[in-house]
Design a protein around this motif. Structure first.
Motif, PDB file in Angstrom:
ATOM      1  N   UNK A  92       0.839  -1.158   0.008  1.00  0.00           N
ATOM      2  CA  UNK A  92       0.005  -0.057   0.111  1.00  0.00           C
ATOM      3  C   UNK A  92       0.865   1.160  -0.083  1.00  0.00           C
ATOM      4  N   UNK A  93       2.119   1.026   0.661  1.00  0.00           N
ATOM      5  CA  UNK A  93       3.063   2.279   0.704  1.00  0.00           C
ATOM      6  C   UNK A  93       3.864   2.195  -0.409  1.00  0.00           C
ATOM      7  N   UNK A  94       3.666   1.495  -1.757  1.00  0.00           N
ATOM      8  CA  UNK A  94       4.492   1.547  -2.984  1.00  0.00           C
ATOM      9  C   UNK A  94       5.705   0.687  -2.902  1.00  0.00           C
ATOM     10  N   UNK A  95       5.955  -0.293  -1.781  1.00  0.00           N
ATOM     11  CA  UNK A  95       7.111  -0.994  -1.922  1.00  0.00           C
ATOM     12  C   UNK A  95       7.301  -1.751  -3.009  1.00  0.00           C
ATOM     13  N   UNK A  96       8.475  -1.985  -3.660  1.00  0.00           N
ATOM     14  CA  UNK A  96       8.769  -2.778  -4.866  1.00  0.00           C
ATOM     15  C   UNK A  96       8.750  -4.335  -4.458  1.00  0.00           C
ATOM     16  N   UNK A  97       8.894  -4.539  -3.170  1.00  0.00           N
ATOM     17  CA  UNK A  97       8.614  -6.039  -2.884  1.00  0.00           C
ATOM     18  C   UNK A  97       8.824  -6.330  -1.555  1.00  0.00           C
ATOM     19  N   UNK A  98       8.657  -7.458  -1.056  1.00  0.00           N
ATOM     20  CA  UNK A  98       8.573  -7.797   0.325  1.00  0.00           C
ATOM     21  C   UNK A  98       9.437  -9.204   0.663  1.00  0.00           C
TER      22      UNK A  98
END
Length: 240
Positions: A92-98
């Motif tokens: 939701x915060x725009x992270x590219x990956x996790x």
């Protein structure tokens, strides 16, 4: 070359992820930190393409989401954590990956591939270097150089030697890292700690059996001899 920083408050985890990233031909870890304050400093100093951030940075300390709330610069972020329950919030915060700890090499490889694609897309809509200029101070006067006039930037201690395509050289009282932060174009590739080349000025690349390469740049009387690591970085760039 994908330039990244790694932020984790646990030194073993930070060192391991840094080694894993540096093992990738297309990645260079330009800095590491243990806190959000250090992350902000690294972003300002190195202007990396992406950051690998731990979410939990210790009791009472800002978490990895703090920098996303405060930062408006076009960096990509990959969260690295032992907890799976923050994934929705991260994207939701725009992270590219996790990524979940312990990070598996194959999973890191996919994250890096994703970052490289995002980097290409961002640069595809950025202006080229042909009309861009950079200001330098020489003998007390300011000169403006077109970026496409620059064949190579070479570190010499606290100075940088600017090699121009017309054969002239200028010694500037500015570190190579400062040039790297100021000039962000795909054509300009940092292939080693001491050299940035303008890829658009490459006229020939000659390989030898030892893994080194002789790179001929427009306007230069002698080729630039680069070692195996620099050659890998140049190949990784050319594949991009």
């Amino acid at each position: 070359m994908l330039r990244v920083i790694v932020v984790d408050d646990e030194p073993p985890a930070r060192r391991l992820l840094s080694r894993m990233c540096n093992a990738h031909d297309a990645v260079e870890v330009v800095g590491t930190g243990a806190s959000m304050a250090e992350a902000k400093t690294l972003l300002e100093t190195h202007a990396p393409d992406a950051a690998f951030l731990d979410i939990n940075l210790g009791m009472g300390k800002p978490d990895g989401f703090a920098i996303l709330r405060a930062d408006e610069n076009p960096y990509d972020f990959v969260f690295v954590t032992a907890h799976a329950d923050h994934a929705v919030r991260a994207f939701d915060h725009g992270a590219a990956d996790y990524l979940l700890k312990p990070v598996e090499p194959e999973r890191l490889e996919r994250a890096i591939d994703r970052l490289i694609v995002r980097q290409r897309e961002r640069r595809a809509v950025s202006p080229g270097a042909s009309d861009e200029r950079i200001a330098i101070r020489v003998d007390g006067a300011t000169q403006f150089l077109l970026l496409n006039e620059i064949a190579m930037l070479q570190a010499e201690g606290d100075y940088t030697r600017v090699h121009l395509t017309r054969g002239r050289e200028i010694l500037v009282s500015r570190r190579l890292g400062q040039f790297e932060v100021e000039i962000e174009h795909r054509e300009l590739v940092r292939i080693s700690r001491s050299i940035i080349i303008n890829s658009s000025t490459i006229e020939a690349i000659k390989h030898d059996a030892g893994g080194k390469q002789a790179v001929t740049l427009r306007g230069q009387t002698e080729p630039v001899i680069i070692g195996r690591t620099a050659a890998r970085r140049l190949r990784a760039w050319s594949k991009g």
